[in-house]
Design an enzyme around this catalytic site. Structure first.
Site, PDB file in Angstrom:
ATOM      1  N   CYS A  54       0.624  -0.973  -0.648  1.00 22.64           N
ATOM      2  CA  CYS A  54       0.005   0.297   0.158  1.00 22.64           C
ATOM      3  C   CYS A  54       0.827   1.017   0.041  1.00 22.64           C
ATOM      4  CB  CYS A  54      -0.984  -0.124   1.061  1.00 22.64           C
ATOM      5  SG  CYS A  54      -1.950   1.541   1.086  1.00 22.64           S
ATOM      6  N   CYS A  58       0.301   5.230   6.658  1.00 19.13           N
ATOM      7  CA  CYS A  58       0.117   4.538   8.113  1.00 19.13           C
ATOM      8  C   CYS A  58       0.644   3.972   9.064  1.00 19.13           C
ATOM      9  CB  CYS A  58      -1.279   3.873   8.458  1.00 19.13           C
ATOM     10  SG  CYS A  58      -2.460   4.802   6.354  1.00 19.13           S
ATOM     11  N   CYS A  61       0.577   0.536  10.717  1.00 15.80           N
ATOM     12  CA  CYS A  61      -0.497  -0.834   9.415  1.00 15.80           C
ATOM     13  C   CYS A  61       1.182  -1.308   8.453  1.00 15.80           C
ATOM     14  CB  CYS A  61      -0.836  -0.176   8.760  1.00 15.80           C
ATOM     15  SG  CYS A  61      -1.702  -1.545   7.057  1.00 15.80           S
ATOM     16  N   CYS A  98     -16.816  -8.760   5.759  1.00  7.82           N
ATOM     17  CA  CYS A  98     -15.955  -7.819   5.923  1.00  7.82           C
ATOM     18  C   CYS A  98     -14.884  -8.404   4.558  1.00  7.82           C
ATOM     19  CB  CYS A  98     -15.453  -7.337   6.642  1.00  7.82           C
ATOM     20  SG  CYS A  98     -15.100  -6.034   6.594  1.00  7.82           S
ATOM     21  N   CYS A 130     -19.078  -6.603   3.745  1.00  9.00           N
ATOM     22  CA  CYS A 130     -18.354  -5.127   4.295  1.00  9.00           C
ATOM     23  C   CYS A 130     -17.420  -5.373   2.970  1.00  9.00           C
ATOM     24  CB  CYS A 130     -18.283  -5.296   5.786  1.00  9.00           C
ATOM     25  SG  CYS A 130     -17.540  -3.856   6.345  1.00  9.00           S
ATOM     26  N   CYS A 190     -19.308   1.980   8.563  1.00  5.52           N
ATOM     27  CA  CYS A 190     -18.511   1.409  10.022  1.00  5.52           C
ATOM     28  C   CYS A 190     -17.151   2.016  10.009  1.00  5.52           C
ATOM     29  CB  CYS A 190     -18.415  -0.045   9.770  1.00  5.52           C
ATOM     30  SG  CYS A 190     -17.412  -1.364  10.768  1.00  5.52           S
ATOM     31  N   ARG A 262     -18.076  -2.619  18.349  1.00  2.00           N
ATOM     32  CA  ARG A 262     -16.823  -3.802  18.192  1.00  2.00           C
ATOM     33  C   ARG A 262     -15.857  -3.309  18.979  1.00  2.00           C
ATOM     34  NH1 ARG A 262     -16.198  -4.098  12.419  1.00  2.00           N
ATOM     35  NH2 ARG A 262     -18.611  -4.913  11.949  1.00  2.00           N
TER      36      ARG A 262
HETATM   37  N1  SAM Z   1      -6.459   0.734   2.951  1.00  2.00           N
HETATM   38  C1  SAM Z   1      -7.626   0.975   3.919  1.00  2.00           C
HETATM   39  C2  SAM Z   1      -8.041   1.398   4.829  1.00  2.00           C
HETATM   40  O1  SAM Z   1      -7.116   2.535   4.990  1.00  2.00           O
HETATM   41  O2  SAM Z   1      -8.605   2.445   4.567  1.00  2.00           O
HETATM   42  C3  SAM Z   1      -8.733  -0.761   4.474  1.00  2.00           C
HETATM   43  C4  SAM Z   1      -8.103  -1.588   5.102  1.00  2.00           C
HETATM   44  S1  SAM Z   1      -7.100  -0.625   6.467  1.00  2.00           S
HETATM   45  C5  SAM Z   1      -5.524  -2.354   6.525  1.00  2.00           C
HETATM   46  C6  SAM Z   1      -8.335  -1.075   7.998  1.00  2.00           C
HETATM   47  C7  SAM Z   1      -8.009  -0.529   9.365  1.00  2.00           C
HETATM   48  O3  SAM Z   1      -7.028  -1.400  10.258  1.00  2.00           O
HETATM   49  C8  SAM Z   1      -7.717   0.981   9.600  1.00  2.00           C
HETATM   50  O4  SAM Z   1      -8.263   2.144   9.277  1.00  2.00           O
HETATM   51  C9  SAM Z   1      -6.595   0.392  10.883  1.00  2.00           C
HETATM   52  O5  SAM Z   1      -8.108   1.365  12.301  1.00  2.00           O
HETATM   53  C10 SAM Z   1      -7.277  -1.057  11.401  1.00  2.00           C
HETATM   54  N2  SAM Z   1      -5.413  -1.332  11.421  1.00  2.00           N
HETATM   55  C11 SAM Z   1      -4.153  -1.566  10.214  1.00  2.00           C
HETATM   56  N3  SAM Z   1      -4.235  -1.741  11.504  1.00  2.00           N
HETATM   57  C12 SAM Z   1      -4.132  -1.495  12.177  1.00  2.00           C
HETATM   58  C13 SAM Z   1      -3.251  -2.714  14.036  1.00  2.00           C
HETATM   59  N4  SAM Z   1      -1.570  -2.984  13.964  1.00  2.00           N
HETATM   60  N5  SAM Z   1      -3.286  -2.557  14.972  1.00  2.00           N
HETATM   61  C14 SAM Z   1      -4.519  -2.147  14.810  1.00  2.00           C
HETATM   62  N6  SAM Z   1      -5.597  -1.882  13.509  1.00  2.00           N
HETATM   63  C15 SAM Z   1      -4.863  -2.060  12.865  1.00  2.00           C
HETATM   64 FE1  SF4 Z   2      -2.737   1.263   3.238  1.00  2.00          FE
HETATM   65 FE2  SF4 Z   2      -2.951   0.039   5.927  1.00  2.00          FE
HETATM   66 FE3  SF4 Z   2      -3.480   2.397   6.122  1.00  2.00          FE
HETATM   67 FE4  SF4 Z   2      -4.913   0.877   5.128  1.00  2.00          FE
HETATM   68  S1  SF4 Z   2      -4.277   1.323   6.873  1.00  2.00           S
HETATM   69  S2  SF4 Z   2      -4.280   2.828   3.861  1.00  2.00           S
HETATM   70  S3  SF4 Z   2      -3.784  -0.600   3.906  1.00  2.00           S
HETATM   71  S4  SF4 Z   2      -0.734   1.587   4.639  1.00  2.00           S
END
Ligand code: SAM
Ligand code: SF4
Ligand code: DTB
Length: 323
Positions: A54, A58, A61, A98, A130, A190, A262
């Protein structure tokens, strides 16, 4: 009786959050029982349909291309594979499935066409579908709705201030715009966030306040404990204190009476007793299955045992909140 309100203030949220835990849990449980059946817990299964690579940054992530993490990058899955996994999840008691993609945003290309086919297939199984695919326009959200999507997940993650320390490749406003597009398309929303990233109590409550002032409230509000993943900037963050998780769930429960709260990422680090406190404090939904998107989650056997001990049962699909 608590009415559904959209005019909460930060001061009110702080005084709810800071009250003696015993009182907080009791208040939250009271609201929960007023608006929901406390014995029913929604089971939602996640599937990462496109993993890693990606472009976003973030900090939490494991799927961001710029961090060296131990995940296997995978292109968009085939439709049949996705439907097979959904079928298994349904057989294990899950009512919501989802589809998650490591995308910054949805693009109008063949990959999106394929997601539409996945949605149709999973919807045909009678599950609530979802999607969490990143930023989305109103037209794209409408296309998902027409294909049978029930909910769209897009988290605010944290407060507007702390957000800047966690993500630089998109703005808080972009997130709010996506939520708006999802709502306009007639999908259910959500939207929640993560605690344990180093944010203050105020940051957590600011996030909750933003959610509580969305009108209507998101139907589902995931509260994630950070899963620290090696290679990400937040890898060394300490595990969030369970009491903070309980307080956050309880406060969300009180200010968003009609929503399903949740208990999301972080359950593998919680004992059955700790999770029981979260259910008592108003959590009405969990993610089930061995994996979240890329990190482990308690398996179905563990969750069945937990449900048996506590007298909980899985909630059916498409059930209206009982008020
Ligand atoms: N890429 C899309 C986005 O960012 O909207 C969808 C997938 S993203 C992984 C969805 C959510 O997962 C993020 O907004 C975050 O809240 C949660 N998430 C991701 N990595 C995480 C982590 N290490 N611990 C807890 N929540 C996490
Ligand atoms: Fe990409 Fe992870 Fe951020 Fe979603 S949460 S936009 S998968 S870096
Ligand atoms: C949400 O709030 N939590 C889920 C779902 N929405 C998409 C994701 C949690 C991801 C945890 C890290 C991982 O497994 O990659």
């Amino acid at each position: 009786m608590t009415d559904i309100r959209f005019d909460w203030t930060l001061a009110e949220l702080s005084s709810i959050y800071e009250q003696p835990l015993i009182d907080l849990i009791y208040q939250a449980a009271t609201v929960h029982r007023r608006y929901h059946n406390p014995k029913e817990v929604q089971m939602s299964t996640l599937l990462s349909i496109k993993t890693g690579g990606c472009p976003e940054d973030c900090a939490y992530c494991p799927q961001a291309a710029r961090y060296q993490t131990d995940i296997t990058i995978e292109r968009l899955l085939d439709v049949d594979e996705v439907i097979g996994k959904a079928r298994q999840a349904k057989a294990a008691g899950s009512s919501r499935f989802c589809l998650g993609a490591a995308w910054r945003e949805v693009r109008d290309n063949r990959d999106f066409d394929r997601v539409i086919e996945m949605v149709k297939g999973v919807n045909d199984l009678g599950m609530e579908v979802c999607c969490t695919l990143g930023m989305i326009t109103e037209d794209q959200a409408k296309r998902l709705k027409d294909a049978g999507v029930y909910a769209y997940n897009h988290n605010l993650d944290t407060s507007p201030e702390f957000y800047r320390e966690i993500i630089s490749t998109r703005m808080y406003e972009d997130r709010l715009d996506t939520l708006d597009n999802v709502r306009k398309a007639g999908l259910t929303v959500c939207c929640g966030g993560i605690i344990g990233m180093g944010e203050s109590q105020n940051d957590r409550l600011q996030m909750l306040l933003t959610i509580a002032n969305l009108q209507p409230h998101p139907e589902s509000v995931p509260i994630n404990a950070l899963v620290p993943v090696d290679g990400t900037p937040l890898a060394e963050r300490e595990k969030i204190d369970t009491w903070e998780m309980v307080r956050m769930i309880a406060t969300a429960r009180i200010v968003l009476p009609g929503s399903l709260i949740r208990l999301s990422a972080g359950r593998t680090d919680m004992s059955p007793a700790e999770q029981a406190l979260c259910f008592l404090a108003g959590a009405g939904s969990i993610f089930t299955g061995e994996k979240l998107l890329t990190t482990p989650n308690p398996g179905i056997n563990e969750d069945r045992q937990l449900f048996d001990i506590l007298g909980l049962r899985p909630r059916e699909a498409f059930k209206e909140t009982e008020i």
